[in-house]
Scaffold this motif. Structure first.
Motif, PDB file in Angstrom:
ATOM      1  N   GLU A   1      30.967 -73.445 -84.458  1.00  0.00           N
ATOM      2  CA  GLU A   1      30.344 -72.758 -85.585  1.00  0.00           C
ATOM      3  C   GLU A   1      30.932 -71.365 -85.775  1.00  0.00           C
ATOM      4  O   GLU A   1      31.171 -70.643 -84.799  1.00  0.00           O
ATOM      5  CB  GLU A   1      28.824 -72.641 -85.378  1.00  0.00           C
ATOM      6  CG  GLU A   1      28.084 -73.957 -85.504  1.00  0.00           C
ATOM      7  CD  GLU A   1      26.582 -73.775 -85.481  1.00  0.00           C
ATOM      8  OE1 GLU A   1      26.104 -72.601 -85.445  1.00  0.00           O
ATOM      9  OE2 GLU A   1      25.870 -74.786 -85.489  1.00  0.00           O
ATOM     10  N   TRP A   2      31.141 -71.030 -87.029  1.00  0.00           N
ATOM     11  CA  TRP A   2      31.572 -69.684 -87.404  1.00  0.00           C
ATOM     12  C   TRP A   2      30.310 -68.910 -87.765  1.00  0.00           C
ATOM     13  O   TRP A   2      29.641 -69.208 -88.739  1.00  0.00           O
ATOM     14  CB  TRP A   2      32.504 -69.763 -88.602  1.00  0.00           C
ATOM     15  CG  TRP A   2      33.089 -68.453 -89.059  1.00  0.00           C
ATOM     16  CD1 TRP A   2      32.461 -67.252 -89.161  1.00  0.00           C
ATOM     17  CD2 TRP A   2      34.432 -68.235 -89.491  1.00  0.00           C
ATOM     18  NE1 TRP A   2      33.310 -66.290 -89.627  1.00  0.00           N
ATOM     19  CE2 TRP A   2      34.534 -66.867 -89.838  1.00  0.00           C
ATOM     20  CE3 TRP A   2      35.551 -69.050 -89.620  1.00  0.00           C
ATOM     21  CZ2 TRP A   2      35.713 -66.302 -90.322  1.00  0.00           C
ATOM     22  CZ3 TRP A   2      36.729 -68.484 -90.093  1.00  0.00           C
ATOM     23  CH2 TRP A   2      36.807 -67.127 -90.440  1.00  0.00           C
ATOM     24  N   ARG A   3      29.985 -67.913 -86.965  1.00  0.00           N
ATOM     25  CA  ARG A   3      28.819 -67.078 -87.203  1.00  0.00           C
ATOM     26  C   ARG A   3      29.272 -65.660 -87.518  1.00  0.00           C
ATOM     27  O   ARG A   3      30.415 -65.283 -87.262  1.00  0.00           O
ATOM     28  CB  ARG A   3      27.895 -67.113 -85.986  1.00  0.00           C
ATOM     29  CG  ARG A   3      27.407 -68.514 -85.657  1.00  0.00           C
ATOM     30  CD  ARG A   3      26.874 -68.631 -84.234  1.00  0.00           C
ATOM     31  NE  ARG A   3      25.727 -67.777 -84.023  1.00  0.00           N
ATOM     32  CZ  ARG A   3      25.219 -67.496 -82.823  1.00  0.00           C
ATOM     33  NH1 ARG A   3      25.803 -67.971 -81.732  1.00  0.00           N
ATOM     34  NH2 ARG A   3      24.155 -66.729 -82.711  1.00  0.00           N
ATOM     35  N   ARG A   4      28.381 -64.866 -88.084  1.00  0.00           N
ATOM     36  CA  ARG A   4      28.790 -63.524 -88.506  1.00  0.00           C
ATOM     37  C   ARG A   4      29.335 -62.680 -87.351  1.00  0.00           C
ATOM     38  O   ARG A   4      30.381 -62.038 -87.496  1.00  0.00           O
ATOM     39  CB  ARG A   4      27.622 -62.791 -89.189  1.00  0.00           C
ATOM     40  CG  ARG A   4      28.061 -61.456 -89.796  1.00  0.00           C
ATOM     41  CD  ARG A   4      26.996 -60.836 -90.664  1.00  0.00           C
ATOM     42  NE  ARG A   4      27.549 -59.718 -91.421  1.00  0.00           N
ATOM     43  CZ  ARG A   4      27.561 -58.451 -90.988  1.00  0.00           C
ATOM     44  NH1 ARG A   4      27.014 -58.154 -89.827  1.00  0.00           N
ATOM     45  NH2 ARG A   4      28.106 -57.499 -91.725  1.00  0.00           N
ATOM     46  N   PRO A   5      28.682 -62.659 -86.166  1.00  0.00           N
ATOM     47  CA  PRO A   5      29.214 -61.803 -85.106  1.00  0.00           C
ATOM     48  C   PRO A   5      30.211 -62.470 -84.169  1.00  0.00           C
ATOM     49  O   PRO A   5      30.813 -61.793 -83.343  1.00  0.00           O
ATOM     50  CB  PRO A   5      27.950 -61.408 -84.329  1.00  0.00           C
ATOM     51  CG  PRO A   5      27.054 -62.594 -84.492  1.00  0.00           C
ATOM     52  CD  PRO A   5      27.348 -63.179 -85.840  1.00  0.00           C
ATOM     53  N   CYS A   6      30.397 -63.804 -84.280  1.00  0.00           N
ATOM     54  CA  CYS A   6      31.227 -64.490 -83.280  1.00  0.00           C
ATOM     55  C   CYS A   6      31.586 -65.893 -83.749  1.00  0.00           C
ATOM     56  O   CYS A   6      31.102 -66.370 -84.775  1.00  0.00           O
ATOM     57  CB  CYS A   6      30.486 -64.570 -81.937  1.00  0.00           C
ATOM     58  SG  CYS A   6      28.940 -65.511 -82.019  1.00  0.00           S
ATOM     59  N   ILE A   7      32.442 -66.543 -82.978  1.00  0.00           N
ATOM     60  CA  ILE A   7      32.702 -67.978 -83.108  1.00  0.00           C
ATOM     61  C   ILE A   7      32.047 -68.642 -81.897  1.00  0.00           C
ATOM     62  O   ILE A   7      32.260 -68.201 -80.760  1.00  0.00           O
ATOM     63  CB  ILE A   7      34.220 -68.281 -83.108  1.00  0.00           C
ATOM     64  CG1 ILE A   7      34.925 -67.527 -84.246  1.00  0.00           C
ATOM     65  CG2 ILE A   7      34.456 -69.785 -83.207  1.00  0.00           C
ATOM     66  CD1 ILE A   7      34.495 -67.927 -85.637  1.00  0.00           C
ATOM     67  N   THR A   8      31.247 -69.688 -82.135  1.00  0.00           N
ATOM     68  CA  THR A   8      30.500 -70.328 -81.051  1.00  0.00           C
ATOM     69  C   THR A   8      30.974 -71.758 -80.842  1.00  0.00           C
ATOM     70  O   THR A   8      31.037 -72.541 -81.790  1.00  0.00           O
ATOM     71  CB  THR A   8      28.992 -70.324 -81.336  1.00  0.00           C
ATOM     72  OG1 THR A   8      28.546 -68.972 -81.501  1.00  0.00           O
ATOM     73  CG2 THR A   8      28.216 -70.957 -80.188  1.00  0.00           C
ATOM     74  N   VAL A   9      31.316 -72.060 -79.591  1.00  0.00           N
ATOM     75  CA  VAL A   9      31.733 -73.407 -79.192  1.00  0.00           C
ATOM     76  C   VAL A   9      30.601 -74.023 -78.380  1.00  0.00           C
ATOM     77  O   VAL A   9      30.176 -73.445 -77.375  1.00  0.00           O
ATOM     78  CB  VAL A   9      33.025 -73.372 -78.352  1.00  0.00           C
ATOM     79  CG1 VAL A   9      33.442 -74.782 -77.954  1.00  0.00           C
ATOM     80  CG2 VAL A   9      34.148 -72.676 -79.130  1.00  0.00           C
ATOM     81  N   TYR A  10      30.121 -75.202 -78.821  1.00  0.00           N
ATOM     82  CA  TYR A  10      29.013 -75.872 -78.147  1.00  0.00           C
ATOM     83  C   TYR A  10      29.520 -77.046 -77.322  1.00  0.00           C
ATOM     84  O   TYR A  10      30.349 -77.832 -77.787  1.00  0.00           O
ATOM     85  CB  TYR A  10      27.999 -76.399 -79.168  1.00  0.00           C
ATOM     86  CG  TYR A  10      27.243 -75.322 -79.904  1.00  0.00           C
ATOM     87  CD1 TYR A  10      26.017 -74.861 -79.434  1.00  0.00           C
ATOM     88  CD2 TYR A  10      27.753 -74.772 -81.081  1.00  0.00           C
ATOM     89  CE1 TYR A  10      25.320 -73.874 -80.107  1.00  0.00           C
ATOM     90  CE2 TYR A  10      27.060 -73.778 -81.762  1.00  0.00           C
ATOM     91  CZ  TYR A  10      25.838 -73.335 -81.265  1.00  0.00           C
ATOM     92  OH  TYR A  10      25.156 -72.350 -81.931  1.00  0.00           O
ATOM     93  N   TYR A  11      28.996 -77.152 -76.110  1.00  0.00           N
ATOM     94  CA  TYR A  11      29.184 -78.336 -75.290  1.00  0.00           C
ATOM     95  C   TYR A  11      27.868 -79.101 -75.317  1.00  0.00           C
ATOM     96  O   TYR A  11      26.811 -78.532 -75.023  1.00  0.00           O
ATOM     97  CB  TYR A  11      29.533 -77.964 -73.852  1.00  0.00           C
ATOM     98  CG  TYR A  11      30.910 -77.372 -73.678  1.00  0.00           C
ATOM     99  CD1 TYR A  11      31.994 -78.186 -73.372  1.00  0.00           C
ATOM    100  CD2 TYR A  11      31.127 -76.002 -73.817  1.00  0.00           C
ATOM    101  CE1 TYR A  11      33.274 -77.647 -73.201  1.00  0.00           C
ATOM    102  CE2 TYR A  11      32.392 -75.458 -73.658  1.00  0.00           C
ATOM    103  CZ  TYR A  11      33.460 -76.290 -73.348  1.00  0.00           C
ATOM    104  OH  TYR A  11      34.711 -75.753 -73.188  1.00  0.00           O
ATOM    105  N   GLN A  12      27.931 -80.378 -75.693  1.00  0.00           N
ATOM    106  CA  GLN A  12      26.714 -81.153 -75.878  1.00  0.00           C
ATOM    107  C   GLN A  12      26.677 -82.369 -74.960  1.00  0.00           C
ATOM    108  O   GLN A  12      27.707 -82.880 -74.523  1.00  0.00           O
ATOM    109  CB  GLN A  12      26.593 -81.607 -77.331  1.00  0.00           C
ATOM    110  CG  GLN A  12      26.450 -80.451 -78.314  1.00  0.00           C
ATOM    111  CD  GLN A  12      26.355 -80.904 -79.756  1.00  0.00           C
ATOM    112  OE1 GLN A  12      27.255 -81.553 -80.267  1.00  0.00           O
ATOM    113  NE2 GLN A  12      25.263 -80.569 -80.401  1.00  0.00           N
TER     114      GLN A  12
END
Length: 315
Positions: free
Chosen positions: A103-114
């Motif tokens: 996900e591209w978020r305003r303060p960062c890029i977030t990588v999820y492990y599911q």
């Protein structure tokens, strides 16, 4: 069993080690860094550093099982030469496809492990640039399609704050400091929704402890540490620091706490909370103070189980 020994057992149950002491989390971090190094152009280069609660030694086990890893990516570029969205796009493209959810978020890029559709780890990549010929760092703020006026290179001294926390206290005083921060974080997780901005952030509670915490021992001649008294004193200091603010929608004064981050960007760490959320925060602190006082008065653990949840041991 003494109340202090129960606090020590509670701390052992909730604490997370620093990131580099957790092999599984290090493996997740290193896989992403390798992906970045393989997919980003060799120039400009970037530096990787740990940040957040893992770097400060104040992390706790999440109630929802979703471990949050904070990583800073400092690019060797002038923030004046590139837009924040442009630099974030380099990172987003490099990690896209690494997992099924990025996900591209305003303060960062977030990588999820599911696992089975549920997040079990997520890695927040904060993208930074620097001022040439100085040590000033700037955080890239902006979503992928943000208008130019919503993009910003914000001065950011996360490294400086981590160092300030590290040096705030020494020895066993520092250990109590970190324990009390963890207690407040678990109280927050137990009593506030994780959705939206209803809860004070872990960072805001850490800044509050940085500002008001004082090491506390059992007595003048007793040099053993008293975590119950230390926690109660910190909560009392936070409560006393609320002021009354006029709310035009409610047409009355409401309690509000403002607390400046001690490093750049020097913003109010509670700014995102609405007046209603702030009022609920104040009431929850009053309730927590009552539980701590009851535990001291009765020398029992039941009020502390109500305050901190089932991981706090009963007598």
């Amino acid at each position: 069993m003494s109340i202090q020994s129960l606090f020590q057992r509670f701390h052992e149950a909730i604490k997370l080690k620093r990131l580099d002491e957790n092999a599984e989390l290090v493996e997740k971090r290193d896989r992403i860094i390798k992906r970045l190094r393989d997919n980003l152009p060799r120039s400009p280069s970037f530096e990787v550093f740990n940040q957040g609660s893992y770097a400060m030694g104040t992390g706790i086990k999440p109630l929802n099982g979703d471990y949050d890893i904070d990583i800073g990516l400092l690019f060797d570029v002038s923030y004046r030469s590139y837009s924040p969205v442009e630099v974030k796009r380099w990172v987003y493209k490099a990690v896209s496809g690494h997992t099924t959810r990025v996900e591209w978020r305003r303060p960062c890029i977030t990588v999820y492990y599911q696992q089975a559709g549920e997040a079990i780890y997520h890695v927040d990549l904060a993208i930074m640039a620097k001022e040439p010929y100085s040590n000033t760092l700037y955080l890239a703020l902006g979503k992928e399609h943000s208008a130019k006026e919503q993009q910003e290179w914000q001065p950011d001294d996360r490294k400086g704050f981590i160092q300030a926390v590290e040096s705030r206290f020494a020895g066993e005083d520092a250990n109590q400091f970190r324990r009390v921060i963890r207690y407040l974080k678990r109280w927050k997780d137990v009593h506030f929704s994780s959705e939206g901005h209803a809860a004070p952030t872990g960072l805001s509670l850490t800044v509050a402890a940085y500002r008001w915490f004082q090491p506390t021992k059992a007595g003048y001649y007793d040099t053993s540490y008293d975590d119950l008294a230390a926690t109660a004193a910190l909560v009392s200091s936070i409560r006393r620091s609320f002021s009354q603010t006029w709310d035009t929608s409610l047409m009355r004064y409401v309690p509000r706490l403002s607390l400046q981050f001690p490093k750049a960007p020097n913003d109010d760490v509670f700014a995102r909370m609405t007046n209603q959320q702030m009022q609920e925060f104040s009431q929850s602190l009053d309730q927590l103070s009552g539980w701590l006082d009851e535990a001291r008065r009765t020398n029992t653990s039941a009020p502390l189980v109500r305050a901190f949840g089932k991981d706090f041991p009963s007598q």
